[in-house]
Write a protein that holds these residues in place. Structure first.
Motif, short mmCIF file in Angstrom:
data_model
loop_
_atom_site.label_atom_id
_atom_site.label_comp_id
_atom_site.label_asym_id
_atom_site.label_seq_id
_atom_site.Cartn_x
_atom_site.Cartn_y
_atom_site.Cartn_z
N ASP A 1 -22.68 -12.78 -27.13
CA ASP A 1 -22.14 -13.76 -27.99
C ASP A 1 -20.87 -14.31 -27.21
N ASP B 1 -22.03 -16.77 -24.95
CA ASP B 1 -22.59 -18.12 -25.56
C ASP B 1 -21.40 -18.88 -25.85
N MET B 2 -20.59 -18.24 -26.39
CA MET B 2 -19.40 -18.98 -26.82
C MET B 2 -18.71 -19.75 -25.64
N HIS C 1 -23.75 -19.55 -38.08
CA HIS C 1 -23.06 -19.28 -36.93
C HIS C 1 -23.08 -20.72 -36.22
N LYS D 1 -26.28 -25.99 -31.37
CA LYS D 1 -26.34 -26.90 -30.36
C LYS D 1 -27.51 -27.53 -30.18
N ILE E 1 -15.86 -26.08 -31.45
CA ILE E 1 -16.98 -26.11 -30.65
C ILE E 1 -18.12 -26.60 -31.76
N TYR F 1 -22.07 -22.57 -33.77
CA TYR F 1 -22.39 -23.36 -32.49
C TYR F 1 -23.95 -22.92 -32.05
N ALA G 1 -20.75 -22.70 -24.65
CA ALA G 1 -20.57 -23.82 -25.65
C ALA G 1 -19.15 -24.44 -25.52
#
Lengths: 339, 519
Positions: free
Chosen positions: B451, B454-455, A247, A252, A324, A249, B458
Motif C-alpha cells: 500500500d 502504491d501511495m 480507496h 487512477k 492524490i 487513488y 501515486a
C-alpha cells in the motif's frame, strides 16, 4: 534595484508574425470607431478575436485567493467549451488562470498587454504566452514591440480589454482594483458587466460585491452568462461533489493520461467521482468527514485536526489520499482546500 | 642547566603535546624565547619574571633560553606561562626534575603569582592521558573540566606558591568535584506550548531521525518557541558526545566554570546578520563558529530569507559532511559540525500569506522573498511544517481536544525509542540516524508495504514529487515508522511524511505567483 521580471521574445519565427493594424485596415474592429480614446493602430501577434463570435473578458485580482483561482478556471473553461472567446490581460492571478482554463478546454484566448506584444510580463506566464499563440489565440497591444512594463500602461490597456469584449466578468477584485477600471470602461462603452459574488469579509471580493450592488449581473454560475449569449447549457454545478467511500487513488485507472503530472484543473475534475470501485477502505468515514470540512479557503493542518477531531497521523493519511486522488489540493505547503 | 616540562597546544578542537624546555647558562643576563611563538606567548617572559619576583624569587643573572618544541607549529595563547615558570624553577634548581615527570602543565600566570584559567583544558587533559602522563596540573578554575577525564590525576592550582609547596609534597586543597558533576535540566519545555500539534509532531520526527526542519508561519506564531524546545526532546547525550561538545566549548572558552561535562544538547540561535566567520568558524588561529558550537545540538536560523545568501550557502558543506574545514594562513582546522538545522521563515515579507485578507504583498514580492533560499539549501532540509498562531482557546488552555499539552519528557521518550531502533539497525554502519541514509542504503533499509509503495507511486506522479523529494519522503517515513515500532513502512507513515515534505518550490504553484504550469 528592481529585478527584471519580464521576458523578451527572441524567436525570429514568432517575431516576424507581428503585424501592425491601422485604423484604415479592414481588420481594425469596427466598433472601435464608436468608442472614445481608441488607439489609431495596434500590434497583434497571432490571431485577432473573431468579430463574428462572442468575446468575454475575464479580469480580476492578481493576488487572487484559491476561490478566485478556481472560479477563474471554471468560467474560462465553461466559455471555451461553448465557443466563446476569452480575452484578458495575462497578469498574475485571475487573468492568467482564466486564460489557462480556456486553453485547457481547447478554446481560443487573447491577451491585451501593457507591454509590447513581444514582451511577456510577468515572465512566469511565458509558458501560457506561448500556448496562447500556438493554440490559435493572440497577443494584442497598442504599445510598439519592445516596450517594457510601465505602471501607467496597465490601466489604459484595460479600455482595450473591454472594447474587444461583449461582456466583462470580474472574478475577484479589491475595492481599489485595476479590474474595476476595466468594468468602468465596459460600462462607458455600453457593455454588460458581471461579477462573481464572494463573502463580505474577503477583501478580494469586496470590489465584486460592490459592483453587484451597483447593478452588475451576478455570475453565480457560468450558465447565467452563457444564457446572455443565447446558449442554453445544463447546470454542471449540480453534479455530485462528494467523494465516494472507495480507496481513492485506486481510481487512477479511470484517470485520463496518468503521465500528465500537471495539477491542472482539468486533471482534477476528471478525477472526480463517477466510477465506484468495490474496495472498501478503513478510513472511509474519516475521508467523508475531512472532505466535509474542506472548503475553497485553504486551511492549515492544525485547524483541520481541530475541526475533524482526528489525530495527525490519520488526518495526514486522509488528506494525502484526497490530494492524490484530486479531491483536494495543497495550494500552499501545509494548507489544504477542495480542488 | 637544562630541563624540560610537558604542556600542550590547541589546534582546532584537539590538543597536541608541546615540550617546554628551559636552559640556564653563562653569558650576558638575557631571557630568550624561541620555538615559533606568537606575541601572546612571548609576553609570558615578563609575566613569569614578575611573578617570580613577587614571590621573592630573584632570577639569577644568567642567560635563560626557553624553547617550545616542536618548533614548526605556531603556538598561541597564554597557557604556557605556568609551564615556562615551572621549567625556569627547575632550571634554577628550586624544584627537583623528577617532580614534573609524567606531568602535563597548563595555566596562565598573573603578576602576583596567582594562576588564571586557560582555554582548551579538556582536550589537553585527554592528550596528556594519551601521552602517558599520570598527573595533569591545571588552573583551579578549570578543575571541574579536567576531572571529566578518567584515568589521569588532575590537580587544580591557584598560585605559583602552591606549585613550590607541591614540590615539597604538599597537595593543595581541591574543590569538591562531586558538586560539579550535576546535570542541568533544560529551562524550557514543550508543555509551555499550547496547541501547535503539527509543529510538535514535526519536532518529534525531526528529533527522532535528526532531520533538518523548516518552520514557516506568520510573525508570533511560535516558530522560535518550538525551535528552542527541540533540544529538550533530542536523545540524551552519551559520554562520548558529551566529551565532544565539552571539548568544543572548552576550546572556544565558553565553558562555564562550574560545569565539568556539558550534558545538555546545545542550542545556538545566531542572529540573521551573522557573518561567515561567526557562523562557520574563522580567525587566526581558526576558532569554532556557530555550526560547531551547535554540534550534536540544534542550530536555529530565524528569518532565513533575511540572511546574507553568501553566508547561508556556506552551510552546504557542514550540512553534507557534518564537519567544516577552515583554512587559514597559519593552519587548517577541521571542526565537527553535526547539528540539527532548524530554520524559520515568514511565508512573505509581511508574514501573513496565504491569508489573502491580511497579506499586503504582491505576488512578485512573495516570489522574490521565497526564492532567496537557494535550492541547494532546501535540498538539505527533509521536513517542513506550517506553524499557525494559537487560537485564544489554545492560549488559555481551554481547547476541547487536547486536555493538557504534551511535555518534553513524553516526547523525548518517543524519540529515544526511535533512536534505539535506529541504533540497532545501523550498528554496522558509521551512522546513527535515518537522515544520514545515502541513496544506495535507502532502498535497503526503507522497506515499503504494498500500500505504501502504491501511495508513493501515486504521489510521485500526481503531487509533482521530484526524485530528490522522493528520497526525502522515504527517509522521513522510515523515521515515522520507527516511532511506531514498525519494521516495514506503512501507508500511513508515507502519507504523514508527504504532508511534512519540503517542497521544491516553497511558494504556491497556484494562486498568487501566477501560472507555473501549462504546456
Amino acid at each position: 534595484m528592481r529585478s527584471r521580471n519580464y521576458r523578451q521574445e527572441k524567436d525570429p519565427k514568432l517575431l516576424e508574425r507581428i503585424r501592425l493594424i491601422e485604423q484604415t485596415d479592414p481588420e481594425y474592429p469596427e466598433r472601435f470607431h464608436e468608442y472614445r480614446r481608441m488607439p489609431n493602430s495596434f500590434y497583434v501577434l497571432g490571431e485577432l478575436p473573431d468579430p463574428k463570435g462572442p468575446v468575454v473578458a475575464i479580469v480580476g485580482s492578481r493576488a487572487c485567493s484559491e476561490y478566485g483561482r478556481t472560479q477563474a478556471v471554471r468560467f474560462g473553461k465553461a466559455f471555451a467549451e461553448h465557443g466563446i472567446q476569452v480575452i484578458s490581460g495575462m497578469a498574475y492571478g485571475v487573468d492568467a488562470w482564466a486564460q489557462h482554463g480556456a486553453i485547457e478546454a481547447g478554446g481560443r484566448t487573447f491577451s491585451v498587454l501593457g507591454t509590447g506584444v513581444d514582451v511577456c510580463y510577468p515572465d512566469n506566464n511565458y509558458v501560457l504566452y506561448r500556448r496562447i499563440i500556438r493554440e490559435g489565440g493572440g497577443i494584442l497591444s497598442e504599445f510598439p514591440p519592445g516596450t517594457g512594463p510601465d505602471g501607467w500602461h496597465f490601466p489604459i490597456r484595460n479600455r482595450l480589454i473591454s472594447a474587444w469584449a461583449d461582456l466583462v466578468l470580474v472574478v475577484e477584485a479589491r475595492l481599489k482594483s485595476g479590474s474595476l477600471i476595466t468594468a468602468d470602461y465596459a460600462m462607458e462603452q455600453g457593455k454588460t458587466v458581471y461579477a462573481v459574488p464572494g463573502r463580505n469579509d474577503d477583501v478580494n471580493s469586496q470590489g465584486c460585491n460592490r459592483l453587484i450592488s451597483q447593478g452588475a449581473g451576478i455570475a453565480w454560475n457560468p450558465e447565467t452568462i452563457l444564457q446572455e449569449f443565447g446558449i442554453a447549457a445544463e447546470d454542471a454545478s449540480v453534479k455530485e461533489m462528494i467523494p465516494d467511500k472507495t480507496h481513492s487513488y485506486m481510481k487512477k485507472s479511470v484517470r485520463k493520461g496518468g503521465e500528465n503530472r500537471e495539477r491542472t484543473a482539468e486533471a482534477q475534475t476528471e478525477a472526480r467521482p463517477g466510477t465506484r470501485l468495490p474496495k472498501k477502505w478503513e478510513h472511509a468515514d474519516d475521508f467523508q468527514k475531512v472532505y466535509g470540512f474542506l472548503n475553497s479557503d485553504p486551511q492549515q493542518l492544525d485547524t483541520l485536526a481541530m475541526l475533524s477531531g482526528l489525530d495527525l497521523p490519520s488526518l495526514t493519511g486522509v488528506l494525502m489520499q484526497l490530494c492524490i486522488s484530486g479531491y483536494a489540493i495543497e495550494p500552499f505547503p501545509g494548507y489544504y482546500c477542495r480542488s | 642547566m637544562f630541563c624540560r616540562v610537558l604542556s600542550a597546544a590547541i589546534a582546532g578542537v584537539e590538543a597536541f603535546p608541546v615540550s617546554v624546555e628551559a636552559d640556564m647558562g653563562d653569558g650576558m643576563p638575557y631571557f630568550a624565547m624561541v620555538g615559533f611563538v606568537s606575541s601572546q606567548v612571548r609576553e609570558a617572559q615578563d609575566r613569569v619574571k614578575t611573578a617570580l619576583k613577587n614571590l621573592g624569587i630573584a632570577l639569577p643573572p644568567k642567560r635563560i633560553t626557553i624553547n617550545l618544541a616542536p618548533g614548526y607549529i605556531r603556538k598561541e595563547g597564554t597557557r604556557f606561562d605556568l609551564p615556562i615558570a615551572c621549567a625556569v624553577l627547575e632550571a634554577m634548581g628550586l624544584i627537583a626534575p623528577e617532580i614534573f615527570e609524567d606531568t602535563m602543565i597548563i595555566g596562565e600566570l598573573h603578576l602576583d603569582g596567582s594562576i588564571g584559567s586557560a582555554f582548551g583544558v579538556l582536550p589537553s587533559v585527554i592528550e596528556a592521558r594519551k601521552a602517558g602522563c599520570s598527573v595533569c596540573i591545571v588552573p583551579m578554575q578549570n578543575l571541574a573540566e579536567g576531572q571529566a577525564v578518567s584515568g589521569i590525576r588532575v590537580i587544580g592550582f591557584s598560585s605559583l606558591r602552591d606549585i613550590l609547596d607541591y614540590s615539597q609534597g604538599v597537595i593543595p586543597e581541591q574543590e569538591d568535584g562531586e558538586r560539579r558533576m550535576r546535570v542541568l535540566d533544560y529551562d524550557v519545555d514543550f508543555a509551555d506550548i499550547q496547541g501547535q500539534e503539527s509543529a510538535k509532531r514535526a519536532a518529534v520526527i525531526a528529533a527522532a531521525g535528526f532531520h533538518n526542519l523548516l518552520l514557516m508561519g506568520s510573525p508570533g506564531s511560535g516558530k522560535s518557541m518550538t525551535a528552542e524546545r527541540i533540544p529538550t526532546i533530542l536523545p540524551e547525550l552519551d559520554e562520548e558526545e558529551s566529551l565532544e561538545i565539552t571539548k568544543i566549548y572548552s576550546v572556544a572558552g565558553l565553558l562555564p566554570e562550574d560545569i565539568s561535562l556539558i550534558r545538555r544538547r546545545p542550542y545556538r540561535a545566531p542572529h540573521h546578520t551573522v557573518t561567515q566567520a561567526a557562523l562557520c568558524g574563522g580567525g587566526s588561529p581558526p576558532r569554532p563558529g556557530e555550526v560547531t558550537l551547535a554540534h550534536r545540538g540544534v542550530l536555529f536560523l530565524d528569518e532565513l530569507p533575511e540572511m546574507n545568501p553568501a553566508v547561508l550557502e556556506m552551510l552546504r558543506q557542514p550540512l553534507e559532511d557534518k564537519r567544516i574545514t577552515i583554512s587559514r594562513l597559519s593552519s587548517t582546522c577541521t571542526f565537527p559540525a553535526a547539528f540539527l538545522l532548524v530554520a524559520a521563515m515568514n511565508p512573505c515579507p509581511c508574514g501573513y500569506y496565504p491569508n489573502i485578507n491580511r497579506c499586503s504583498c504582491t505576488p512578485r514580492q512573495i516570489q522574490i522573498y521565497q526564492s532567496r533560499i537557494s535550492q541547494a539549501i532546501l535540498d538539505r532540509i527533509d521536513l517542513r511544517c506550517e506553524v499557525m498562531p494559537a487560537s485564544y482557546e489554545q492560549l488559555t488552555g481551554r481547547q476541547r481536544h487536547t486536555e493538557k499539552a504534551r511535555s518534553s519528557a513524553q516526547m523525548r521518550a518517543q524519540v529515544m525509542d526511535a533512536a534505539e531502533v535506529q541504533a540497532d539497525r545501523y550498528r554496522k554502519l558509521p551512522m546513527r540516524f535515518n537522515s544520514e541514509l545515502r541513496a544506495p542504503d535507502i532502498e535497503r533499509y526503507c522497506t515499503l508495504s504494498k500500500d505504501a509503495a502504491d501511495m508513493l507511486k501515486a504521489a510521485y506522479s500526481h503531487l509533482g514529487l521530484s526524485a530528490r523529494g522522493y528520497h526525502h519522503v522515504l527517509k522521513v517515513s522510515r523515521t515515522i515508522a520507527d516511532l511506531d515500532h514498525e519494521s516495514v513502512i506503512k501507508e500511513s507513515h508515507v502519507s504523514e511524511a508527504l504532508c511534512f515534505r519540503c517542497q521544491e518550490k516553497l511558494h504556491s504553484q497556484t494562486g498568487k505567483p501566477g501560472v507555473q504550469g501549462g504546456g
